[in-house]
Design an enzyme around this catalytic site. Structure first.
Site, PDB file in Angstrom:
ATOM      1  N   HIS A   1      14.451  63.554 -20.139  1.00  0.00           N
ATOM      2  CA  HIS A   1      13.189  63.561 -20.787  1.00  0.00           C
ATOM      3  C   HIS A   1      12.549  64.883 -21.022  1.00  0.00           C
ATOM      4  CE1 HIS A   1      11.298  64.065 -16.473  1.00  0.00           C
ATOM      5  NE2 HIS A   1      11.409  65.206 -17.106  1.00  0.00           N
TER       6      HIS A   1
ATOM      7  N   GLU B   1       9.961  59.269 -21.115  1.00  0.00           N
ATOM      8  CA  GLU B   1      11.308  58.896 -20.423  1.00  0.00           C
ATOM      9  C   GLU B   1      12.246  58.178 -21.284  1.00  0.00           C
ATOM     10  OE1 GLU B   1      11.432  60.271 -17.551  1.00  0.00           O
ATOM     11  OE2 GLU B   1      10.071  59.602 -16.119  1.00  0.00           O
TER      12      GLU B   1
END
Ligand code: PGA
Length: 249
Positions: free
Chosen positions: A150, A155
């Site tokens: 990330h 993410e």
């Protein structure tokens, strides 16, 4: 300081290899200062986490020595947890105040961090994007990386087209970050983050990667496929990204 600089043939990303965190932080502070001094009113993107801590200390030292000033700088942080007050010791507002802002001459009104307590989070994200755009986009952006790839809190699986948005943190990120909290249950489940498109609009990016636990992900980011499964891999498409690392890659 002996540093080796290698330009990858197949990718845009420039790598600066350093021996340890001290050398990494010194090099990072050097590039930061260059960006700060390149423009009258530089717009700088800032990261939190353990990695940039020493760089911030070095910047404070240079400020105190009268070598640099942040008076004209405008800053935008990458992200903030949802639900933590600015006084909360693990909020990124608190981190920035403590690690940098309190000790330098940046104007409070020129610092920006997403408001994780906003009543309407979607509106907050839109407003944040607009502020970045009105400031003329980021001239220079400091990034760290998570072990899952990330950047900011984007993410794995986040769209490359994303702009500032609310994210649900992965359990692995919550676990990694729980070291800053009393217990895992205290780690917020959501955050606001600049999106990957927002990040890619920065004119210059500096990605700091420290410690062997990030060797696997860094290899994938630099040498692997550009894929939304590894958000940082998008940086291969950025025209002016420098990775500073103490990892053998
Ligand atoms: P770290 O965090 O610098 O504390 O490793 C980086 C990140 O998760 O983006």
């Amino acid at each position: 300081m002996k540093l080796s600089t290698v330009r990858m043939e197949s990718e845009n990303v420039k790598i600066i290899k350093t021996k340890n965190n001290e050398e990494l932080s010194n090099k990072a502070a050097e590039l930061f200062v260059q960006a700060l001094q390149r423009k009258k009113q530089p717009v700088i993107g800032l990261a939190t986490g353990s990695t940039p801590e020493r760089m911030y200390e070095l910047l404070i030292e240079q400020y105190r020595a009268g070598k640099i000033s942040f008076e004209q700088a405008i800053s935008f942080n990458l992200d903030e947890y949802v639900g933590l007050s600015v006084e909360h010791p693990t909020s990124y507002h608190y981190y920035m105040e403590e690690k940098l802002f309190h000790a330098i001459d940046i104007k409070k009104e020129n610092t920006h961090i997403p408001n994780g307590l906003a009543e309407d989070l979607e509106k907050e994200c839109e407003a944040y994007e607009q502020k970045i755009s009105r400031a003329g986009h980021l001239d220079f952006l400091v990034l760290g990386i998570g072990v899952n790839g990330h950047i900011g809190f984007n993410e794995p699986g986040t769209s490359f087209d994303s702009r500032t948005h609310v994210v649900t943190l992965t359990e692995s990120t919550r676990e990694v970050n729980s070291r800053f909290f009393e217990k895992l249950a205290d780690v917020p489940k959501e955050a606001i983050t600049m999106g990957l498109s927002t990040i890619m609009e920065a004119k210059e990016i500096m990605l700091l990667v420290q410690g062997d636990k990030k060797a696997d992900i860094l290899n994938k980011v630099i040498h692997g496929e550009v894929t939304e499964d590894i958000p940082a891999s998008i940086l291969q498409r950025h025209p002016n990204t420098t990775v500073i690392t103490d990892i053998e890659i």
